[in-house]
Design a protein around this motif. Sequence first.
Motif, PDB file in Angstrom:
ATOM      1  N   ASP A   1      33.985  16.285  11.790  1.00 21.71           N
ATOM      2  CA  ASP A   1      35.006  16.926  12.616  1.00 21.71           C
ATOM      3  C   ASP A   1      34.824  16.546  14.080  1.00 21.71           C
TER       4      ASP A   1
ATOM      5  N   ILE B   1      48.696  18.749  17.399  1.00 21.83           N
ATOM      6  CA  ILE B   1      48.130  18.876  18.744  1.00 21.83           C
ATOM      7  C   ILE B   1      49.009  18.175  19.775  1.00 21.83           C
TER       8      ILE B   1
ATOM      9  N   TYR C   1      36.018  18.030  17.925  1.00 25.73           N
ATOM     10  CA  TYR C   1      36.610  19.138  18.683  1.00 25.73           C
ATOM     11  C   TYR C   1      36.884  18.654  20.103  1.00 25.73           C
TER      12      TYR C   1
ATOM     13  N   LEU D   1      38.102  14.664  10.350  1.00 25.45           N
ATOM     14  CA  LEU D   1      38.080  13.205  10.426  1.00 25.45           C
ATOM     15  C   LEU D   1      38.103  12.511   9.070  1.00 25.45           C
TER      16      LEU D   1
ATOM     17  N   GLN E   1      40.305  21.631  16.555  1.00 26.34           N
ATOM     18  CA  GLN E   1      39.511  20.910  15.566  1.00 26.34           C
ATOM     19  C   GLN E   1      40.360  19.801  14.945  1.00 26.34           C
ATOM     20  N   ILE E   2      39.785  18.600  14.884  1.00 24.61           N
ATOM     21  CA  ILE E   2      40.435  17.484  14.208  1.00 24.61           C
ATOM     22  C   ILE E   2      39.533  17.039  13.063  1.00 24.61           C
TER      23      ILE E   2
ATOM     24  N   VAL F   1      40.154   9.906  18.774  1.00 29.35           N
ATOM     25  CA  VAL F   1      39.998  10.229  17.351  1.00 29.35           C
ATOM     26  C   VAL F   1      39.505   9.014  16.576  1.00 29.35           C
TER      27      VAL F   1
ATOM     28  N   ALA G   1      46.697  16.995  11.828  1.00 33.78           N
ATOM     29  CA  ALA G   1      46.108  17.701  12.963  1.00 33.78           C
ATOM     30  C   ALA G   1      46.475  17.020  14.279  1.00 33.78           C
ATOM     31  N   VAL G   2      46.424  15.695  14.310  1.00 32.30           N
ATOM     32  CA  VAL G   2      46.762  14.947  15.529  1.00 32.30           C
ATOM     33  C   VAL G   2      48.205  15.215  15.943  1.00 32.30           C
TER      34      VAL G   2
ATOM     35  N   THR H   1      43.623  14.323   9.000  1.00 34.19           N
ATOM     36  CA  THR H   1      43.520  13.898  10.399  1.00 34.19           C
ATOM     37  C   THR H   1      44.885  13.733  11.050  1.00 34.19           C
ATOM     38  N   GLU H   2      45.766  13.000  10.400  1.00 38.52           N
ATOM     39  CA  GLU H   2      47.070  12.714  11.001  1.00 38.52           C
ATOM     40  C   GLU H   2      47.872  13.997  11.241  1.00 38.52           C
TER      41      GLU H   2
ATOM     42  N   ARG I   1      44.662   9.371  20.459  1.00 36.90           N
ATOM     43  CA  ARG I   1      44.390   8.646  19.219  1.00 36.90           C
ATOM     44  C   ARG I   1      43.171   7.744  19.351  1.00 36.90           C
TER      45      ARG I   1
END
Length: 222
Positions: A85, A43, A87, A32, A29-30, A75, A39-40, A36-37, A72
């Motif tokens: 969000d 991952i 996924y 938004l 899950q990211i 996203v 989570a990115v 966000t950053e 990126r």
Amino acid sequence: MLGEPTGPVEETLPPVTGYRMLLPDQWAQIPLRQGTEEAVRLILNDAYTRIPKDAPPDKIGPYKRELERRFRNAVAQAQQTKALDLYLPVKPMSGNFSLGASILVSETPLPARAEGGQGAEPTDLAVQLLSRDGVEGADLSSGEIDGALAVRREHVAQADPGEGTELASRRVEYIVSVPDDPDRWFVAAFSTIGGGHPRDELAEALVEWFDAVMANFGWRRG
């Protein structure tokens, strides 16, 4: 698939504060809007750990940069839709990083009064919301998910290189009325390119999988 209507719920339930969607460990899950950053980065760092230890050193840097660029970009495109969000399957069974499928979660308001937003039947409102993007010839069905009205739409979106989509994709969207809040609608939009064709066996299997995910969808209540 969509469940059959079960009739009104008599008991008083706490208000809806969110949703729950059960996904395999391969999916991440990211958020938004916030976080966000973080989570990115988590991952990507996890993906880097799966690079073979015997990979040529001169190949690792370019691979990491291309991996980050693709991720990126996905996203950033999702953020442009003002969604909640995203996924993505970041740990496929093959061990390779893949962006061949996605789930985008968002909210959408009622149509304006001039569009029939006031006094219209809930199912008609859901169809109006789904029709805003001009998609024609889609398969539509309706029912209930966790006690809430839901409309399902399925169609094939053609490739559009000008928009960065090189392959056609199979898309399935569920729009669900948020309980106790008639002005809010939840949208879960699934997209896959399958094995390279939107109606190949992999695409069919993934659509069935997403229908199963939505069959187990539920609300979080305060």
